[in-house]
Design an enzyme around this catalytic site. Sequence first.
Site, PDB file in Angstrom:
ATOM      1  N   GLU A  61       0.811  -1.214   0.000  1.00 27.59           N
ATOM      2  CA  GLU A  61       0.000   0.000   0.000  1.00 27.59           C
ATOM      3  C   GLU A  61       0.851   1.273   0.000  1.00 27.59           C
ATOM      4  OE1 GLU A  61      -3.696  -0.450   2.602  1.00 27.59           O
ATOM      5  OE2 GLU A  61      -2.461  -2.093   3.330  1.00 27.59           O
TER       6      GLU A  61
ATOM      7  N   SER B 103      -6.590  -2.869   1.637  1.00 25.04           N
ATOM      8  CA  SER B 103      -6.874  -2.236   0.341  1.00 25.04           C
ATOM      9  C   SER B 103      -7.322  -3.218  -0.730  1.00 25.04           C
ATOM     10  CB  SER B 103      -5.648  -1.459  -0.166  1.00 25.04           C
ATOM     11  OG  SER B 103      -5.348  -0.414   0.698  1.00 25.04           O
TER      12      SER B 103
ATOM     13  N   TYR C 208      -9.457   4.000  -4.254  1.00 30.61           N
ATOM     14  CA  TYR C 208      -8.536   5.138  -4.193  1.00 30.61           C
ATOM     15  C   TYR C 208      -8.533   6.066  -5.407  1.00 30.61           C
ATOM     16  CZ  TYR C 208      -6.852   2.483  -0.265  1.00 30.61           C
ATOM     17  OH  TYR C 208      -6.793   1.796   0.909  1.00 30.61           O
TER      18      TYR C 208
ATOM     19  N   ARG D 182     -10.688   2.343  12.178  1.00 29.18           N
ATOM     20  CA  ARG D 182     -11.870   2.238  11.322  1.00 29.18           C
ATOM     21  C   ARG D 182     -12.234   0.775  11.145  1.00 29.18           C
ATOM     22  NH1 ARG D 182     -10.230   3.034   6.105  1.00 29.18           N
ATOM     23  NH2 ARG D 182     -11.138   1.057   5.478  1.00 29.18           N
TER      24      ARG D 182
ATOM     25  N   ASP E 293     -14.493  -2.092   9.268  1.00 37.64           N
ATOM     26  CA  ASP E 293     -15.275  -2.356   8.064  1.00 37.64           C
ATOM     27  C   ASP E 293     -16.308  -3.429   8.383  1.00 37.64           C
ATOM     28  OD1 ASP E 293     -13.724  -0.524   6.727  1.00 37.64           O
ATOM     29  OD2 ASP E 293     -12.321  -2.012   5.943  1.00 37.64           O
TER      30      ASP E 293
ATOM     31  N   GLU F   2     -12.874  -6.257   9.202  1.00 37.90           N
ATOM     32  CA  GLU F   2     -11.509  -5.999   9.670  1.00 37.90           C
ATOM     33  C   GLU F   2     -11.417  -4.657  10.381  1.00 37.90           C
ATOM     34  OE1 GLU F   2      -8.756  -4.635   6.230  1.00 37.90           O
ATOM     35  OE2 GLU F   2     -10.149  -6.055   5.319  1.00 37.90           O
TER      36      GLU F   2
ATOM     37  N   ASN G 239      -8.904  -1.321  10.805  1.00 38.56           N
ATOM     38  CA  ASN G 239      -7.759  -0.552  10.297  1.00 38.56           C
ATOM     39  C   ASN G 239      -7.256   0.354  11.406  1.00 38.56           C
ATOM     40  OD1 ASN G 239      -8.044  -1.091   7.181  1.00 38.56           O
ATOM     41  ND2 ASN G 239     -10.092  -0.669   7.943  1.00 38.56           N
TER      42      ASN G 239
ATOM     43  N   GLY H 171      -6.634   5.392   5.993  1.00 38.95           N
ATOM     44  CA  GLY H 171      -6.206   6.305   4.939  1.00 38.95           C
ATOM     45  C   GLY H 171      -6.595   7.749   5.226  1.00 38.95           C
TER      46      GLY H 171
END
Length: 329
Positions: A34, A162, A232, A271, A273, A287, A289, A293
């Site tokens: 990433e 990602s 992205y 964060r 998901d 998951e 994070n 981002g």
Amino acid sequence: MHSQWGQRVHRELAKLDIQSLGRVGVLLGGRSGEREISLMSGNGVLEALHLKGVDAHPFDPGLRSPAELAQEKFDRIFISLHGRYGEDGTIQGLLELLNIPYTGSGVLASALSIDKIVTKQVWLSNGLSTPVFVELTANSDWDAVAEKLGLPLIVKPAHEGSSLGLTKVKSVSDLPAAYELAAKIDTKIIAETCIIGDELTCPLVGEGASAEALPVIKIVPPDANYDFHHKYFSDETKYLCPTGLPEEINLAVQNLALAAYKALGCRTWGRADVMIDQKTDKPYLLEMNTSPGMTSHSLVPMAAKAAGIEYADLVLWILSQTLKQEGVA
């Protein structure tokens, strides 16, 4: 809930002495798959800090050594690295040894969260819902995997984010190729039941008992394909905040995400998901994070904005939380 956080951030930043932050390093780039996204995040963070008058400098651990990091004499670090060697506890451990305060979760929470299998084991031990999964090997019985998880199912690397190396598998005959693709970038591969329904994400802030969930975001990618490009670089993906879903679903997602964040021991920000099963409306954790981002397409800034906090203030607030770590190590 979230507007209170927004008001609190404004109050904290109004009292913040920018000079007290000292010389700040922004870690960006790195060595993971990433890297490209990390450079985008890091440059956004740098720009925001400069806008706020912070003495901030970029440092790319993908190009420079830990010895050089020590020589930079940074007072604190904003970690804008994603994936391995940035979000997995390794850089956090280095900064602990150097006694430099840094943004985000500590060594253990980072190491747990980067491994999707260990993350799920922690969640399951806390009674939190996450899709049924198995760890794959080259010798896995593909028929048994499909029977246990059902089709379609998801195959992905356990340590990458990602959507790198991810495949949605619709027939047993596609499983070996999906495994091979994921195995090219990771040694640990996970397969999990594919939850059909809305894809949501919920940013989280704070630590321990004072942690709280920000507004939930609904992700609507074209053709239900939220891959690397659509995350992205595409303007086709739609992000809905507010989600337009019933309030009880938003609340259920926030409560589940918050419990997931606390179970892993995350701090400052993160964060989760989440997928909503369209048949039952039940949320399932995918998951966590721990270094989300911060690009123009990123989701935490979007949720913070819905809570009344602009991008540059969010960046400054995250950095300011490192002041609480001083003298702790």
